[in-house]
Design a protein around this motif. Structure first.
Motif, PDB file in Angstrom:
ATOM      1  N   VAL A  31       0.865  -1.180   0.000  1.00  0.00           N
ATOM      2  CA  VAL A  31       0.000   0.000   0.000  1.00  0.00           C
ATOM      3  C   VAL A  31       0.901   1.229   0.000  1.00  0.00           C
ATOM      4  O   VAL A  31       1.653   1.444   0.961  1.00  0.00           O
ATOM      5  N   ASP A  32       0.862   2.007  -1.088  1.00  0.00           N
ATOM      6  CA  ASP A  32       1.719   3.195  -1.218  1.00  0.00           C
ATOM      7  C   ASP A  32       3.185   2.863  -0.989  1.00  0.00           C
ATOM      8  O   ASP A  32       3.912   3.603  -0.305  1.00  0.00           O
ATOM      9  N   GLY A  33       3.615   1.731  -1.541  1.00  0.00           N
ATOM     10  CA  GLY A  33       5.019   1.356  -1.462  1.00  0.00           C
ATOM     11  C   GLY A  33       5.450   0.730  -0.152  1.00  0.00           C
ATOM     12  O   GLY A  33       6.631   0.427   0.037  1.00  0.00           O
ATOM     13  N   LYS A  34       4.513   0.506   0.789  1.00  0.00           N
ATOM     14  CA  LYS A  34       4.840  -0.095   2.070  1.00  0.00           C
ATOM     15  C   LYS A  34       4.032  -1.379   2.266  1.00  0.00           C
ATOM     16  O   LYS A  34       2.861  -1.451   1.894  1.00  0.00           O
ATOM     17  N   HIS A  48       1.756  -3.965   4.073  1.00  0.00           N
ATOM     18  CA  HIS A  48       0.706  -3.925   5.093  1.00  0.00           C
ATOM     19  C   HIS A  48       0.085  -5.313   5.220  1.00  0.00           C
ATOM     20  O   HIS A  48       0.104  -6.099   4.264  1.00  0.00           O
ATOM     21  N   TYR A  55      -6.354   7.480  12.990  1.00  0.00           N
ATOM     22  CA  TYR A  55      -5.558   6.506  12.232  1.00  0.00           C
ATOM     23  C   TYR A  55      -5.540   5.161  12.956  1.00  0.00           C
ATOM     24  O   TYR A  55      -5.711   4.104  12.342  1.00  0.00           O
TER      25      TYR A  55
END
Length: 418
Positions: A274-277, A279, A384
């Motif tokens: 997810v967005d390069g990370k 998860h 969050y």
């Protein structure tokens, strides 16, 4: 495909209906009469499709609407005809004969609950509380010299219910009062939807309500205790052949704040970018049916080491070597592998708590409280945290966050001059 959602309607107080839409055809099912308490429009969260905690009997009413929507969704999943035909089909699948006896109702509800499944196909186990309720009803009837087998649903009055709660308090020390209250209320609500019972007759009963502030929120590990558990040599941990995996599993929970059942059922396929990370993407087993979107928890270095370590020896794609297809096929009780592991782990944690110097009994749920408290105290936003852990901001504040353990904000406050 049938599009299904709840919506408010009308201008005469609170009115809620289930909207079904398919290929230009729209049908509505009014569910207002299924609900209990003095509900107002402000109690309904339209975006998340549930009643907020301040709503009267919020838990019971949410269980009603989630259960009813799930029934409709299950019917609609394989339906190819019109909505009119779908609704006619749903009506025809009610019990052929109107149930009048309590024992018949309990048997029917237990059978229906046994059919419920998690997304991985395993039984939900929600029926177990109904089995326990039936046992408690039989015990109370014996105590009150009532013939359980001859008890009609209409015999469940305010006096009967309040008398049962008094018996629970006097004879059982209050043990099980909360689950009995919730489960009995849900059972009578099912009878109401079948036309076998009038919920208004028991509105004034002394139903047990959840405390919005959990006493467990003040039982969390300090940063020092977390670090010690993470780095403690195996020789200092309680002697147990599974101490290695027990400790790593707890550290994983300390990072993710997950429930044990969610961590046990995680698979390598749940790891996504997810967005390069990286998860872990999952739905909480307890509330999967009402989660609009799955949790997406970012994987940190500690989690990655644990995943790589145990993922190499686990079977059938699971991250931890606890669950596998063979166990699922051979276990004699529903989700027995989860219950067995969690029970043994909690016994081990009692000894760990003593070693760490805890002034409370250490359990697996301690790590969820600890994780949420640590993240919030270190500046991570509550919104969050609520998203990635599958709970509400209000629950984070009132149930999980231990303000007494928030040293960072305590010291910040003490540093403010007046």
């Amino acid at each position: 495909m049938v599009n299904i959602n709840y919506q408010l309607f009308g201008n005469k107080g609170f009115q809620l209906r289930l909207r079904l839409y398919k290929d230009g055809e729209t049908k509505y099912i009014n569910v207002t009469k299924m609900l209990v308490g003095d509900i107002q429009k402000k109690h309904w969260n339209a975006r998340r499709q549930y009643f907020i905690p301040s709503c009267p009997f919020a838990d019971q009413n949410n269980e009603i609407i989630f259960s009813f929507r799930r029934q409709v969704e299950e019917q609609a999943a394989s339906w190819n005809g019109s909505l009119y035909g779908l609704m006619a089909s749903m009506r025809s699948e009610k019990p052929k004969e109107k149930i009048s006896m309590l024992d018949g109702l309990m048997s029917y509800v237990i059978d229906e609950k046994r059919k419920e499944r998690h997304e991985d196909g395993t039984p939900k186990g929600t029926y177990e509380n109904y089995v326990k309720l039936k046992k408690r009803l039989e015990e109370y009837c014996e105590y009150a010299h009532i013939k359980y087998k001859k008890l009609a649903i209409s015999d469940i009055t305010e006096d009967f219910i309040n008398g049962m709660f008094l018996w629970i308090e006097d004879e059982r020390g209050g043990k099980g009062a909360m689950y009995i209250s919730k489960t009995l209320h849900a059972t009578l609500q099912i009878a109401s939807t079948m036309g076998c019972f009038d919920m208004k007759s028991v509105e004034r009963c002394k139903w047990k309500k959840d405390k919005r502030v959990s006493e467990e929120k003040f039982k969390t590990l300090t940063d020092e205790q977390c670090e010690r558990l993470k780095k403690m040599p195996l020789s200092e941990l309680p002697r147990n052949p599974k101490s290695n995996i027990y400790r790593d599993f707890c550290v994983f929970l300390m990072c993710t704040g997950q429930s044990p059942c969610d961590a046990i059922t995680l698979k390598k396929s749940d790891i996504k970018m997810v967005d390069g990370k990286e998860h872990i993407i999952f739905k909480r087993r307890k509330i999967a049916h009402k989660q609009d979107k799955p949790c997406a928890f970012p994987i940190n270095d500690t989690m990655r080491k644990i995943i790589n370590k145990w993922g190499k020896i686990s079977s059938d794609g699971y991250i931890f070597p606890i669950r596998n297809k063979k166990k699922l096929a051979s276990q004699k009780t529903d989700n027995g592998d989860i219950k067995h592991f969690n029970g043994r782990l909690n016994n081990w944690l009692k000894k760990v708590g003593v070693i760490l110097g805890c002034d409370f009994e250490l359990h697996t749920y301690t790590f969820r409280h600890t994780a949420i408290t640590r993240y919030i105290s270190k500046g991570v936003s509550t919104s969050y945290i609520s998203e990635i852990m599958g709970t509400s901001e209000e629950n984070c504040r009132e149930i999980y966050y231990n303000s007494r353990a928030d040293k960072q904000n305590r010291d910040l406050l003490l540093g403010v001059s007046l």
